[in-house]
Design a protein around this motif. Structure first.
Motif, short mmCIF file in Angstrom:
data_model
loop_
_atom_site.label_atom_id
_atom_site.label_comp_id
_atom_site.label_asym_id
_atom_site.label_seq_id
_atom_site.Cartn_x
_atom_site.Cartn_y
_atom_site.Cartn_z
N PRO A 1 32.76 78.15 -22.27
CA PRO A 1 32.28 79.12 -23.25
C PRO A 1 30.75 79.23 -23.24
O PRO A 1 30.04 78.25 -22.98
CB PRO A 1 32.77 78.56 -24.58
CG PRO A 1 33.97 77.76 -24.23
CD PRO A 1 33.65 77.15 -22.89
N LEU A 2 30.27 80.42 -23.52
CA LEU A 2 28.84 80.72 -23.44
C LEU A 2 28.02 80.03 -24.51
O LEU A 2 28.36 80.06 -25.70
CB LEU A 2 28.63 82.24 -23.55
CG LEU A 2 27.20 82.74 -23.55
CD1 LEU A 2 26.50 82.40 -22.23
CD2 LEU A 2 27.16 84.25 -23.77
N GLY A 3 26.94 79.41 -24.11
CA GLY A 3 25.93 78.88 -25.00
C GLY A 3 26.35 77.64 -25.77
O GLY A 3 27.48 77.18 -25.71
N GLU A 4 25.38 77.15 -26.51
CA GLU A 4 25.62 75.95 -27.33
C GLU A 4 26.68 76.22 -28.38
O GLU A 4 27.54 75.37 -28.63
CB GLU A 4 24.30 75.52 -27.99
CG GLU A 4 24.42 74.25 -28.80
CD GLU A 4 23.12 73.84 -29.45
OE1 GLU A 4 23.15 72.86 -30.21
OE2 GLU A 4 22.08 74.49 -29.22
N GLY A 5 26.63 77.39 -28.98
CA GLY A 5 27.62 77.74 -30.01
C GLY A 5 29.03 77.75 -29.45
O GLY A 5 29.96 77.24 -30.06
N GLY A 6 29.20 78.33 -28.26
CA GLY A 6 30.51 78.37 -27.62
C GLY A 6 31.01 76.99 -27.27
O GLY A 6 32.19 76.67 -27.46
N ASP B 1 31.96 75.26 -30.59
CA ASP B 1 33.22 75.81 -31.13
C ASP B 1 34.43 75.32 -30.35
O ASP B 1 35.51 75.13 -30.92
CB ASP B 1 33.19 77.34 -31.11
CG ASP B 1 32.20 77.92 -32.10
OD1 ASP B 1 31.73 77.18 -33.00
OD2 ASP B 1 31.89 79.13 -31.97
N ALA B 2 34.26 75.08 -29.05
CA ALA B 2 35.36 74.61 -28.21
C ALA B 2 35.50 73.09 -28.24
O ALA B 2 36.38 72.54 -27.59
CB ALA B 2 35.14 75.09 -26.77
#
Length: 94
Positions: free
Chosen positions: A19-24, A27-28
Motif C-alpha cells: 500500500p502507498l505511503g506511510e498511511g497505507g 492501515d495495513a
C-alpha cells in the motif's frame, strides 16, 4: 511511481507492491510499533515487497524493497532465471 509498479507487478509470483505511503502501510498493519518495517518478515522466502513512501510537500519519494537476501539472493535469482529461460514455472525448485 506506485501506480506504474502496481501495474507492472500485478499477478507476479514473487513481487508485491505494498500500500502507498506511510498511511497505507500503517492501515495495513505492516509497520512494527507503527513506525518500522520488520526486516525478518520475509525470512526464508523468495518474495520481495516494494514500498513507495512520499512527501508531496517536499516533492520527494523513497522506494524501499524488503527481501530476504539469502532466499532472494544470487542463488535464488539464478534458479528463477534458469526456470524462465527454460520455459518452466518460475517457482520451480524455489
Amino acid at each position: 511511481v506506485h501506480d506504474a509498479l502496481s501495474k507492472h507487478y500485478d499477478g507476479s509470483t514473487f513481487v508485491s507492491v505494498m500500500p502507498l505511503g506511510e498511511g497505507g502501510a500503517k492501515d495495513a498493519g505492516l509497520l512494527e510499533r507503527g513506525a518500522f518495517l520488520r526486516p525478518d518478515s520475509l525470512a526464508n522466502t523468495n518474495k520481495l515487497e516494494l514500498f513507495v513512501f512520499h512527501n508531496d510537500d517536499e516533492e520527494r519519494m523513497v522506494l524501499c524493497a524488503r527481501l530476504d537476501n539469502l532466499g532472494k539472493g544470487a542463488s535464488g535469482a539464478a534458479v528463477q532465471n534458469l526456470n524462465l529461460s527454460l520455459g518452466l514455472e518460475e517457482a520451480t525448485g524455489l
